[in-house]
Design a protein around this motif. Structure first.
Motif, PDB file in Angstrom:
ATOM      1  N   SER A  85       0.934  -0.951  -0.046  1.00 20.63           N
ATOM      2  CA  SER A  85      -0.004   0.030   0.031  1.00 20.63           C
ATOM      3  C   SER A  85       0.813   1.365  -0.061  1.00 20.63           C
ATOM      4  O   SER A  85       0.613   2.295  -0.876  1.00 20.63           O
ATOM      5  N   ILE A  86       2.120   1.248   0.742  1.00 26.00           N
ATOM      6  CA  ILE A  86       2.723   2.306   0.951  1.00 26.00           C
ATOM      7  C   ILE A  86       3.372   2.610  -0.424  1.00 26.00           C
ATOM      8  O   ILE A  86       3.458   3.750  -0.958  1.00 26.00           O
ATOM      9  N   ALA A  88       2.482   1.648  -3.497  1.00 18.89           N
ATOM     10  CA  ALA A  88       1.335   2.040  -4.271  1.00 18.89           C
ATOM     11  C   ALA A  88       1.052   3.617  -4.195  1.00 18.89           C
ATOM     12  O   ALA A  88       0.921   4.111  -5.193  1.00 18.89           O
ATOM     13  N   ASN A  89       1.094   4.376  -2.964  1.00 24.12           N
ATOM     14  CA  ASN A  89       0.963   5.573  -2.747  1.00 24.12           C
ATOM     15  C   ASN A  89       2.136   6.395  -3.350  1.00 24.12           C
ATOM     16  O   ASN A  89       1.942   7.353  -4.175  1.00 24.12           O
ATOM     17  N   ILE A  90       3.395   5.738  -3.112  1.00 22.01           N
ATOM     18  CA  ILE A  90       4.651   6.255  -3.744  1.00 22.01           C
ATOM     19  C   ILE A  90       4.420   6.412  -5.359  1.00 22.01           C
ATOM     20  O   ILE A  90       4.802   7.559  -5.920  1.00 22.01           O
ATOM     21  N   ARG A  91       4.068   5.463  -5.873  1.00 22.22           N
ATOM     22  CA  ARG A  91       4.118   5.297  -7.457  1.00 22.22           C
ATOM     23  C   ARG A  91       2.833   6.313  -7.803  1.00 22.22           C
ATOM     24  O   ARG A  91       3.182   7.060  -8.854  1.00 22.22           O
ATOM     25  N   ALA A  92       1.703   6.395  -7.082  1.00 25.46           N
ATOM     26  CA  ALA A  92       0.835   7.363  -7.604  1.00 25.46           C
ATOM     27  C   ALA A  92       1.245   8.763  -7.414  1.00 25.46           C
ATOM     28  O   ALA A  92       0.914   9.798  -8.240  1.00 25.46           O
ATOM     29  N   SER A  93       1.809   8.947  -6.113  1.00 26.92           N
ATOM     30  CA  SER A  93       2.502  10.284  -5.932  1.00 26.92           C
ATOM     31  C   SER A  93       3.486  10.673  -7.243  1.00 26.92           C
ATOM     32  O   SER A  93       3.570  12.054  -7.622  1.00 26.92           O
ATOM     33  N   ASP A  96       1.866  11.978 -10.302  1.00 27.80           N
ATOM     34  CA  ASP A  96       1.619  13.301 -10.272  1.00 27.80           C
ATOM     35  C   ASP A  96       2.678  14.293 -10.300  1.00 27.80           C
ATOM     36  O   ASP A  96       2.612  15.340 -10.738  1.00 27.80           O
ATOM     37  N   LYS A 126       3.701  15.834  -1.575  1.00 22.32           N
ATOM     38  CA  LYS A 126       2.781  14.733  -1.508  1.00 22.32           C
ATOM     39  C   LYS A 126       4.037  13.365  -1.757  1.00 22.32           C
ATOM     40  O   LYS A 126       3.744  12.474  -1.113  1.00 22.32           O
ATOM     41  N   LEU A 127       4.700  13.433  -2.645  1.00 18.03           N
ATOM     42  CA  LEU A 127       5.574  12.259  -2.772  1.00 18.03           C
ATOM     43  C   LEU A 127       6.471  12.228  -1.829  1.00 18.03           C
ATOM     44  O   LEU A 127       6.829  10.925  -1.220  1.00 18.03           O
ATOM     45  N   SER A 130       4.704  10.436   1.098  1.00 23.33           N
ATOM     46  CA  SER A 130       4.463   8.976   0.919  1.00 23.33           C
ATOM     47  C   SER A 130       5.779   8.088   1.071  1.00 23.33           C
ATOM     48  O   SER A 130       5.802   6.950   1.773  1.00 23.33           O
TER      49      SER A 130
END
Length: 262
Positions: A85-86, A88-93, A96, A126-127, A130
């Motif tokens: 999950s962590i 995945a958040n890094i990847r999404a950030s 962006d 944001k990145l 994360s």
């Protein structure tokens, strides 16, 4: 102190799903990603400062490619759902952030708007948030010595990025997102000086001495960043300092008791 060292080791060794070696490898990738994020932001601002310089644009794209390559792969995560999950958040950030980093209007319109700069700052924050969640999960907020060296490298690159941002927008910087109190360039410069002295007291390495020599040239410029702008000097010397620190931080032969976080 011995109890603290054992506790940190056990926390890393018995997190579910992934081998201890993979945890350290993932930490190395995350810290390198933080450094590269600040390096990319530095090139975004130097691209503006140099009015569309092709070399700055190429360095920015190179940083973005390296950032992508530093993302931990699924096979490294070993089925650890929290870590998945962590990441995945890094990847999404990162997605962006990449969009914001490539949205500098200097490419097509000959100027960089404050909106583009503030969008980059927001995506960067944001990145980094994360990544911070990853550090906390993998270290229990007790980074080892190697991680602290890499954190020091990130701080230097952060100062270079902030310095380049101000240089690029010296006349219109009142529209920039303000740095929070305690998060300004001069504060980081003074904090790094203490952090660096602490690291040198625990690591006898010629690479740190090389970094210290370069630091002496730019430390005053960073503390007094409001008085003048010499972005070429600061960014060039910061690159050397960061490179030296990361060489030490990624050197797995350097393993020592954890120090207090700075």
């Amino acid at each position: 102190m011995i109890y603290k060292i054992i506790t940190v080791f056990l926390c890393l060794a018995f997190l579910p799903g992934i081998a201890s070696a993979d945890k350290y490898e993932i930490l190395d990738q995350m810290y390198a990603l933080e450094v590269e994020t600040y390096r990319c932001s530095t090139q975004f601002h130097m691209f503006t400062f140099l009015e569309g310089d092709a070399k700055a644009a190429a360095k920015l794209e190179s940083s973005l490619a390296k950032m992508q390559s530093l993302l931990p792969s699924r096979s490294q995560l070993g089925g650890d759902k929290a870590l998945e999950s962590i990441v995945a958040n890094i990847r999404a950030s990162l997605k962006d952030y990449k969009k914001a980093a490539q949205a500098n209007e200097m490419r097509t319109q000959g100027y960089t708007s404050i909106y583009a700069v503030n969008d980059l700052d927001a995506a960067e924050n944001k990145l980094l948030g994360s990544l911070a969640a990853g550090y906390d999960y993998l270290t229990g907020n007790q980074p080892g010595l190697r991680q602290q060296v890499m954190s020091a490298a990130a701080r230097v690159q952060k100062m270079a990025s902030r310095y380049a941002r101000l240089a690029a927008h010296w006349n219109g910087r009142t529209g920039l997102m303000a740095d929070e109190e305690g998060d300004t360039i001069d504060i980081h410069a003074k904090a790094f000086a203490k952090q660096f002295a602490n690291l040198k007291a625990h690591i006898d390495d010629e690479r740190l001495s090389k970094a210290e020599t370069k630091w002496m040239y730019i430390s005053g410029k960073l503390v007094n960043y409001q008085d003048q702008t010499v972005p070429f000097l600061v960014t060039r010397y910061s690159d050397t300092i960061v490179s030296s620190l990361m060489d030490v931080g990624l050197d797995t032969s350097i393993e020592s008791p954890a120090l207090a976080a700075n």
